[in-house]
Motif scaffolding. Sequence first.
Motif, short mmCIF file in Angstrom:
data_model
loop_
_atom_site.label_atom_id
_atom_site.label_comp_id
_atom_site.label_asym_id
_atom_site.label_seq_id
_atom_site.Cartn_x
_atom_site.Cartn_y
_atom_site.Cartn_z
N ALA A 149 -2.47 0.58 0.51
CA ALA A 149 -2.93 0.07 1.81
C ALA A 149 -1.84 0.28 2.86
O ALA A 149 -0.65 0.21 2.56
CB ALA A 149 -3.28 -1.41 1.70
N GLN A 150 -2.30 0.55 4.06
CA GLN A 150 -1.35 0.74 5.16
C GLN A 150 -1.07 -0.60 5.79
O GLN A 150 -1.99 -1.34 6.15
CB GLN A 150 -1.95 1.69 6.20
CG GLN A 150 -2.25 3.05 5.62
CD GLN A 150 -3.25 3.81 6.46
OE1 GLN A 150 -3.37 3.55 7.65
NE2 GLN A 150 -3.97 4.73 5.88
N ARG A 151 0.19 -0.89 5.92
CA ARG A 151 0.55 -2.20 6.45
C ARG A 151 1.88 -2.12 7.18
O ARG A 151 2.76 -1.35 6.80
CB ARG A 151 0.64 -3.22 5.32
CG ARG A 151 0.81 -4.67 5.75
CD ARG A 151 0.54 -5.64 4.61
NE ARG A 151 1.33 -5.35 3.45
CZ ARG A 151 0.83 -4.97 2.28
NH1 ARG A 151 -0.47 -4.81 2.14
NH2 ARG A 151 1.61 -4.73 1.26
N ILE A 210 -1.88 0.95 13.52
CA ILE A 210 -1.83 -0.32 12.81
C ILE A 210 -0.58 -1.04 13.29
O ILE A 210 0.53 -0.50 13.19
CB ILE A 210 -1.79 -0.10 11.30
CG1 ILE A 210 -3.05 0.64 10.85
CG2 ILE A 210 -1.65 -1.43 10.56
CD1 ILE A 210 -2.94 1.26 9.50
N PHE A 211 -0.75 -2.26 13.80
CA PHE A 211 0.35 -3.00 14.38
C PHE A 211 0.86 -4.08 13.44
O PHE A 211 0.12 -4.62 12.62
CB PHE A 211 -0.09 -3.66 15.69
CG PHE A 211 -0.24 -2.70 16.84
CD1 PHE A 211 -1.41 -2.00 17.02
CD2 PHE A 211 0.80 -2.52 17.74
CE1 PHE A 211 -1.56 -1.11 18.08
CE2 PHE A 211 0.66 -1.63 18.80
CZ PHE A 211 -0.51 -0.93 18.97
N GLY A 212 2.14 -4.39 13.61
CA GLY A 212 2.71 -5.53 12.92
C GLY A 212 2.39 -6.82 13.65
O GLY A 212 1.68 -6.82 14.66
N GLN A 213 2.95 -7.91 13.14
CA GLN A 213 2.63 -9.23 13.68
C GLN A 213 3.34 -9.52 15.00
O GLN A 213 2.99 -10.46 15.71
CB GLN A 213 3.00 -10.32 12.67
CG GLN A 213 2.29 -10.17 11.33
CD GLN A 213 3.11 -9.34 10.35
OE1 GLN A 213 3.87 -8.44 10.74
NE2 GLN A 213 2.94 -9.62 9.07
N GLY A 214 4.34 -8.71 15.30
CA GLY A 214 5.08 -8.92 16.54
C GLY A 214 6.29 -9.82 16.37
O GLY A 214 6.29 -10.75 15.56
N THR A 215 7.34 -9.52 17.13
CA THR A 215 8.54 -10.36 17.19
C THR A 215 8.85 -10.66 18.64
O THR A 215 8.94 -9.73 19.46
CB THR A 215 9.77 -9.65 16.56
OG1 THR A 215 9.50 -9.39 15.18
CG2 THR A 215 11.01 -10.51 16.69
N CYS A 224 5.86 -3.32 16.19
CA CYS A 224 6.02 -2.08 15.45
C CYS A 224 4.63 -1.58 15.08
O CYS A 224 3.73 -2.39 14.79
CB CYS A 224 6.85 -2.36 14.19
SG CYS A 224 7.23 -0.93 13.18
N ALA A 225 4.42 -0.27 15.11
CA ALA A 225 3.09 0.26 14.83
C ALA A 225 3.18 1.54 14.01
O ALA A 225 4.14 2.31 14.12
CB ALA A 225 2.34 0.54 16.14
N LEU A 226 2.16 1.74 13.21
CA LEU A 226 2.09 2.88 12.30
C LEU A 226 0.83 3.67 12.60
O LEU A 226 -0.25 3.07 12.77
CB LEU A 226 2.05 2.36 10.86
CG LEU A 226 1.74 3.33 9.72
CD1 LEU A 226 2.93 4.21 9.44
CD2 LEU A 226 1.34 2.56 8.47
N SER A 227 0.94 4.98 12.66
CA SER A 227 -0.24 5.81 12.83
C SER A 227 -0.84 6.09 11.47
O SER A 227 -0.18 6.67 10.61
CB SER A 227 0.13 7.12 13.54
OG SER A 227 -1.02 7.90 13.75
N GLY A 228 -2.06 5.65 11.28
CA GLY A 228 -2.71 5.74 9.99
C GLY A 228 -3.32 7.10 9.71
O GLY A 228 -3.16 8.05 10.45
N ASN A 229 -4.07 7.17 8.61
CA ASN A 229 -4.68 8.42 8.21
C ASN A 229 -5.69 8.92 9.23
O ASN A 229 -5.87 10.11 9.41
CB ASN A 229 -5.37 8.26 6.85
CG ASN A 229 -4.36 8.06 5.74
OD1 ASN A 229 -3.27 8.59 5.80
ND2 ASN A 229 -4.71 7.28 4.75
N GLN A 230 -6.40 7.98 9.87
CA GLN A 230 -7.34 8.37 10.91
C GLN A 230 -6.58 8.48 12.21
O GLN A 230 -6.19 7.49 12.80
CB GLN A 230 -8.46 7.34 11.04
CG GLN A 230 -9.43 7.42 9.89
CD GLN A 230 -10.57 6.42 10.03
OE1 GLN A 230 -10.39 5.23 9.89
NE2 GLN A 230 -11.75 6.92 10.34
#
Lengths: 115, 109
Positions: free
Chosen positions: B1-3, B98-103, B87-93
Amino acid sequence: DVKVTQSSRYLVKRTGEKVFLECVQDMDHENMFWYRQDPGLGLRLIYFSYDVKMKEKGDIPEGYSVSREKKERFSLILESASTNQTSMYLCASSPFAGFMTGELFFGEGSRLTVL
Amino acid sequence: AQRVTQPEKLLSVFKGAPVELKCNYSYSGSPELFWYVQYSRQRLQLLLRHISRESIKGFTADLNKGETSFHLKKPFAQEEDSAMYYCALSGNQGGKLIFGQGTELSVKP
């Protein structure tokens, strides 16, 4: 300057009401997104669209639907609002080139309160 | 899973102190990672992306594939750095982030 405009900054609705959140972008972007932003949970993707009349479910689509009849407009619909949908809703857009650059252009947000 | 995980909800430092906002990710492929920032009463905006290897407003972030981390760093924090950082991650699509919870970073005078 890319402009993403969300029609309502603040809305207060009652449980069971149908809610429309409108988003318009003026840069001819192919991709449009709806996220909700909650403290401690960050941004969660509700729905996105790569083209007119196309839509894809995000991570939390339950209770929501979307409409993209024109390229510049992406609407989020809450068919029957519930209190757990009280949140800040962010619309974003990106050009197809944004596929790899990861740059999304965000609107100012729509804060929805469901009583 | 992407997280994407940002373990700190709030980070408070004094002006001039170094700052590091942590970001860890879970992704099976070759990741594309980003930092977004939201200043008070402003829109969320891109701060930097790992592929550019750039320094923006004195911030840098290095992708560490071994530790699956992408921490954001600045050697000397300024009061105007106070903001919410995601922080964010570019997923397979492609194009979907996909973003983190934030700081929330608070820089005190």
